[in-house]
Design an enzyme around this catalytic site. Structure first.
Site, PDB file in Angstrom:
ATOM      1  N   HIS A 139      -5.021   4.527   0.367  1.00 49.40           N
ATOM      2  CA  HIS A 139      -6.132   3.686  -0.120  1.00 49.40           C
ATOM      3  C   HIS A 139      -5.750   2.891  -1.365  1.00 49.40           C
ATOM      4  O   HIS A 139      -6.580   2.714  -2.249  1.00 49.40           O
ATOM      5  CB  HIS A 139      -7.375   4.527  -0.448  1.00 49.40           C
ATOM      6  CG  HIS A 139      -7.692   5.602   0.546  1.00 49.40           C
ATOM      7  ND1 HIS A 139      -8.180   5.319   1.792  1.00 49.40           N
ATOM      8  CD2 HIS A 139      -7.596   6.953   0.486  1.00 49.40           C
ATOM      9  CE1 HIS A 139      -8.382   6.450   2.459  1.00 49.40           C
ATOM     10  NE2 HIS A 139      -8.034   7.446   1.686  1.00 49.40           N
ATOM     11  N   HIS A 140      -4.537   2.389  -1.428  1.00 49.03           N
ATOM     12  CA  HIS A 140      -4.098   1.679  -2.629  1.00 49.03           C
ATOM     13  C   HIS A 140      -3.661   0.236  -2.351  1.00 49.03           C
ATOM     14  O   HIS A 140      -2.646  -0.210  -2.891  1.00 49.03           O
ATOM     15  CB  HIS A 140      -2.930   2.434  -3.291  1.00 49.03           C
ATOM     16  CG  HIS A 140      -3.292   3.795  -3.778  1.00 49.03           C
ATOM     17  ND1 HIS A 140      -2.360   4.772  -4.039  1.00 49.03           N
ATOM     18  CD2 HIS A 140      -4.506   4.345  -4.062  1.00 49.03           C
ATOM     19  CE1 HIS A 140      -2.980   5.876  -4.465  1.00 49.03           C
ATOM     20  NE2 HIS A 140      -4.278   5.637  -4.470  1.00 49.03           N
ATOM     21  N   PRO A 141      -4.395  -0.529  -1.544  1.00 46.51           N
ATOM     22  CA  PRO A 141      -3.917  -1.887  -1.284  1.00 46.51           C
ATOM     23  C   PRO A 141      -3.958  -2.751  -2.543  1.00 46.51           C
ATOM     24  O   PRO A 141      -4.923  -2.711  -3.300  1.00 46.51           O
ATOM     25  CB  PRO A 141      -4.909  -2.414  -0.234  1.00 46.51           C
ATOM     26  CG  PRO A 141      -6.156  -1.632  -0.471  1.00 46.51           C
ATOM     27  CD  PRO A 141      -5.696  -0.264  -0.891  1.00 46.51           C
ATOM     28  N   ASP A 195       0.864  -1.190   0.000  1.00 46.94           N
ATOM     29  CA  ASP A 195       0.000   0.000   0.000  1.00 46.94           C
ATOM     30  C   ASP A 195       0.895   1.233   0.000  1.00 46.94           C
ATOM     31  O   ASP A 195       2.086   1.147   0.335  1.00 46.94           O
ATOM     32  CB  ASP A 195      -0.899  -0.011   1.257  1.00 46.94           C
ATOM     33  CG  ASP A 195      -1.992   1.047   1.227  1.00 46.94           C
ATOM     34  OD1 ASP A 195      -2.257   1.624   0.151  1.00 46.94           O
ATOM     35  OD2 ASP A 195      -2.594   1.300   2.292  1.00 46.94           O
TER      36      ASP A 195
END
Ligand SMILES: Cc1cc2nc3c(=O)[nH]c(=O)nc-3n(C[C@H](O)[C@H](O)[C@H](O)COP(=O)(O)OP(=O)(O)OC[C@H]3O[C@@H](n4cnc5c(N)ncnc54)[C@H](O)[C@@H]3O)c2cc1C
Length: 536
Positions: free
Chosen positions: A470-472, A296
């Site tokens: 918010h980029h898993p 992330d």
């Protein structure tokens, strides 16, 4: 249990799921069921660009948090993940970025994701796109996804670009073109001043297809595997009390997101056997990579107080908010037409690295996202995120009960180098904000604040304030079948099982150097071609 059979069952109507529902149901002879645990996106906040300001504060999300982050003084971070049709594309900041060719070439070279080089994936970015401005080697128009220029930038944005140039960072008109370096306006997943989520862009135009069934508020509890083949999904919905079994004649396609997809596989007994046993899940297929490799982007930020009403913070007052609403309804302009994060760019923390490793997002206000401080006077926020972390985390089950939240452990900064480069990125963000070009707009830095300067002080600041970008990705990664960390093959089939694929952000072996919505749409577009046999 009653049973209905579809050709394809798609387990999650998020960014990827809506793309697949469209592409697979284009053939009227096949039947498709799209399951979405969340509800509809009818509320206007999902469509007005500025609705983003509400999105990390509870609307349309699961309400999850991380486990205590060891390298951030055991802080628990809020971890917003979408629970609404359209998924992340319905609640995100609408920033449209793709990363750089080297990101995808590394998927092939270093992760064995054959067929996913930049050359391979570029046509899928273009196929999706209905770009307002560009039609060239990198961009297309006529696709479902609206990609537009910001409608209501403010003068402070231009000063931000000049501040970059004062520091030697050029202006860049297109981060998704020949070169990612520099500061500029992002293009946005918007069309006609409204959000272009995959629900709006891919699903709404085909809602009347008779071979497509969309079930909202319906959660996939378990993928049913019989004799090594996925044959159906057990589902629970608000409207039918006991769980129901739906059958898949061809395939089950898992699109529940980077948290939800490994969670669903593990609930189904597909994952690391020891972990599954430890929570009381019967092992169906021992696949150690499921839920590993979590990557992330972690955001740090500078918040400054402005010299006057230079950002959208002024619209917190009711009479101004009413005016903004009217402006939008009458002319599709003004603050409501802004996603509030339309400006930013990419630059280098590590000298000589292959492409920018820091991304900036200029927030036209303060307190836009949950947990981020709000100034009493108008403020401006500059986020910085280190883009290529080496830390790897996990998603695990807390319980065999599908309704229980997963244990999310990004293990941020497990690799000290990620911390060093992130703090270097924060220093760069501060420098930009201190340049002469921004003096007219910026009164003083309030966070971290001028008093904090040493690495130790900035580390303490980060431990208290860092947030997910918010980029898993990566928790069901593509890879070679003989690599224990792989979950799916390059054509996205779950290793060792028939009739089961994963096709969302979770399959990315490495996080791309950008926001992750457009790359997820690309994954889903390409997945459709694999499923339909158009690619080998
Ligand atoms: C607050 C926020 C801001 C962001 N900002 C940006 C941005 O500006 N630009 C950008 O490019 N990216 C952004 N992202 C990231 C981007 O939106 C995601 O990478 C992308 O949405 C991932 O898509 P996905 O299909 O993998 O998962 P999701 O879009 O999360 O979709 C998964 C869907 O599956 C559903 N689901 C989960 N489990 C089940 C189950 N068991 N049964 C049924 N349904 C289930 C979920 O409810 C969800 O709708 C942001 C994300 C968030 C959360």
């Amino acid at each position: 249990m009653t049973e209905i059979t579809y050709n394809y069952i798609i387990t999650g109507g998020g960014t990827a799921g809506c793309v697949l529902a469209n592409r697979l149901s284009a053939d009227p002879s096949v039947t498709v069921l799209l399951l979405e645990a969340g509800g509809s996106d009818r509320h206007p906040f999902f469509h007005w660009p500025a609705g983003f300001a509400k999105m990390t504060k509870g609307i349309g999300s699961w309400g999850w948090s991380t486990v205590p982050q060891k390298q951030l003084k055991n802080r628990i971070l809020r971890y917003t993940q979408a629970k609404v049709i359209g998924g992340g594309s319905s609640i995100n900041a609408q920033i449209y970025t793709r990363g750089v060719p080297a990101d995808y070439d590394a998927w092939v070279r270093d992760a064995g994701a054959h067929g996913w080089s930049y050359r391979d994936v570029l046509p899928y970015f273009k196929r999706a796109e209905n770009n307002q401005r560009y039609a060239n080697e990198y961009h297309g128009y006529g696709g479902p996804l609206g990609v537009s220029n910001p409608i209501s930038p403010l003068p402070i944005c231009e000063a931000f670009f000049q501040a970059g140039q004062e520091l030697g960072i050029p202006f860049n008109p297109d981060f998704n073109g020949a070169n990612q370096d520099g500061l500029g306006y992002y293009q946005l997943t918007q069309s006609n001043a409204r959000r272009s989520s995959t629900s709006v862009a891919y699903l709404n135009p085909i809602r009347d297809r008779r071979n497509l069934t969309v079930r909202l508020r319906t959660q996939a509890l378990r993928v049913v595997v019989e004799h090594g083949r996925a044959t159906g999904v057990e589902i629970a919905s608000a409207s039918s009390a006991p769980p129901q079994l739906v059958r898949a004649a061809r395939e089950v396609i898992v699109t529940s997101g980077a948290m939800g997809s490994p969670k669903l596989l593990m609930q189904s007994g597909i994952g690391p056997a020891g972990h599954l046993r430890s929570v009381g899940v019967k092992v169906v297929h021992d696949l150690p990579g499921v839920g590993g490799n979590l990557q992330d982007h972690l955001d740090l930020f500078v918040i400054a107080e402005c010299t006057g009403d230079h950002t959208y913070d002024k619209y917190n007052q009711p009479h101004r908010a009413a005016w903004a609403g009217l402006q939008y309804l009458l002319w599709k302009k003004g603050p409501v037409a802004s996603s509030l994060f339309e400006t930013g760019g990419f630059w280098y923390a590590e000298k000589g690295t292959r492409s920018p490793d820091i991304q900036f997002h200029l927030g036209l206000g303060s307190g836009i996202e949950a947990g981020v401080a709000k100034m009493s006077n108008p403020g401006v926020t500059l986020n910085s995120a280190y883009l290529r972390p080496r830390s790897r985390g996990t998603v695990r089950l807390a319980s065999a009960d599908p309704t229980v939240a997963p244990l999310i452990d990004p293990d941020y900064w497990a690799e000290p180098r990620d911390r060093e480069l992130a703090i270097e990125g924060l220093r760069m963000a501060r420098e930009i904000m201190r340049q002469p070009a921004l003096k007219r707009f910026v009164l003083a830095e309030r966070l971290p604040g001028d008093a904090l300067n040493t690495d130790a002080e900035l580390f303490d600041f980060a431990c208290a304030h860092a947030k997910t970008d918010h980029h898993p990705v990566g928790t069901c990664r593509i890879g070679p079948v003989d690599d224990a960390t792989s979950v799916v093959t390059p054509d996205l089939r779950v290793i060792g099982l028939e009739g089961l694929r994963v096709a969302d952000a979770s399959v990315m072996p490495f996080i791309p150097s950008c926001n992750t919505n457009a790359p997820t749409i690309m994954v889903a577009e390409k997945a459709a071609d694999h499923i339909l046999g158009r690619l080998t």
